[in-house]
Motif scaffolding. Structure first.
Motif, short mmCIF file in Angstrom:
data_model
loop_
_atom_site.label_atom_id
_atom_site.label_comp_id
_atom_site.label_asym_id
_atom_site.label_seq_id
_atom_site.Cartn_x
_atom_site.Cartn_y
_atom_site.Cartn_z
N LEU A 1 0.82 -1.23 0.00
CA LEU A 1 0.00 0.00 0.00
C LEU A 1 0.84 1.27 0.00
O LEU A 1 0.41 2.31 -0.50
N PHE A 2 2.07 1.20 0.54
CA PHE A 2 2.92 2.39 0.54
C PHE A 2 3.49 2.69 -0.84
O PHE A 2 4.22 3.66 -1.01
N SER A 3 3.14 1.88 -1.83
CA SER A 3 3.54 2.24 -3.20
C SER A 3 2.74 3.45 -3.69
O SER A 3 3.09 4.05 -4.70
N LYS A 4 1.71 3.80 -2.95
CA LYS A 4 0.91 5.00 -3.25
C LYS A 4 1.42 6.14 -2.36
O LYS A 4 1.32 6.08 -1.13
N PRO A 5 1.99 7.21 -2.95
CA PRO A 5 2.53 8.31 -2.15
C PRO A 5 1.51 8.94 -1.19
O PRO A 5 1.87 9.37 -0.10
N GLU A 6 0.24 8.94 -1.57
CA GLU A 6 -0.79 9.50 -0.68
C GLU A 6 -0.85 8.73 0.63
O GLU A 6 -1.03 9.32 1.70
N ARG B 1 13.58 8.64 -0.66
CA ARG B 1 12.82 9.82 -0.23
C ARG B 1 12.16 9.61 1.14
O ARG B 1 12.10 10.53 1.94
N TYR B 2 11.66 8.43 1.39
CA TYR B 2 10.87 8.18 2.59
C TYR B 2 11.72 7.60 3.71
O TYR B 2 11.48 6.49 4.19
N SER B 3 12.71 8.37 4.13
CA SER B 3 13.63 7.94 5.17
C SER B 3 14.33 9.15 5.77
O SER B 3 14.32 10.23 5.19
N SER B 4 14.95 8.94 6.90
CA SER B 4 15.70 10.02 7.56
C SER B 4 17.19 9.99 7.21
O SER B 4 17.96 10.75 7.78
N ALA B 5 17.59 9.16 6.26
CA ALA B 5 19.01 9.04 5.91
C ALA B 5 19.59 10.39 5.49
O ALA B 5 20.72 10.72 5.85
N ARG B 6 18.86 11.19 4.75
CA ARG B 6 19.34 12.51 4.31
C ARG B 6 19.65 13.41 5.50
O ARG B 6 20.58 14.20 5.46
#
Length: 177
Positions: A27-32, A157-162
């Motif tokens: 389900l997380f394949s949907k950015p929303e 994008r969906y991580s705190s690594a940056r």
């Protein structure tokens, strides 16, 4: 939430938390849907003093390294809120296949809902030393690399690594390095 051998015993330590969708649904394949979880975490950061050290959202689960006095209630709230948002989204887009799978997954004894979005529990694992905290942060950040989605953790994008490389991500974090 289901019974678990994992419990938060000492709230002054950070914990590695993991929550997964039933049947590993992507389900997380949907950015929303990713945004629903990010917004719920942000809400708890600002309203309930949830301290986030690291996080990563994959296609069917998310990891969070966090500290809060009552993680159980916090995680129940995040999962309850996001389940409602996810179901509303799936209905609005007429994603019948997902809705049927979520209806099929509902536990027999549950009367309050026709669907089950999340697997029960969140598996809190206490992190009691800085060395272990660093190991768990690396584990969380390297999840998308191990899956072959990116070459470097900071590209996800969906991580705190940056954040750990001096950039800024989608959530405020408590950097320790």
């Amino acid at each position: 939430m289901g019974r678990s051998r994992y419990k938060q015993h000492e709230p002054w330590y950070p914990y590695l938390l993991t929550s997964s969708f039933v049947h590993g649904l992507p389900l997380f394949s949907k950015p929303e849907i990713v945004n629903f979880v990010i917004e719920a975490i942000k809400h708890h950061q600002y309203k309930n003093d949830l301290k986030v050290y690291a996080w990563c959202v994959m296609e069917n689960h998310f990891h969070l390294i966090a500290e809060q006095e009552d993680l159980k209630t916090c995680m129940q709230s995040i999962k309850s809120y996001t389940a409602k948002q996810i179901l509303d989204f799936l209905r609005s887009k007429n994603y019948q296949l997902y809705l049927k799978q979520l209806a099929f997954s509902r536990k027999r004894g549950k009367k309050e809902s026709v669907f089950q979005v999340w697997q029960e529990g969140y598996h809190p694992k206490q992190i009691s030393t800085e060395k272990i905290l660093n190991q768990k942060i690396n584990y969380v950040h390297f999840n998308p690399v191990k899956r072959g989605y990116v070459d470097k953790p900071e590209d996800w994008r969906y991580s705190s690594a940056r954040d750990y490389l001096g950039g800024s991500g989608l959530l405020d974090i408590q950097r320790i390095i």
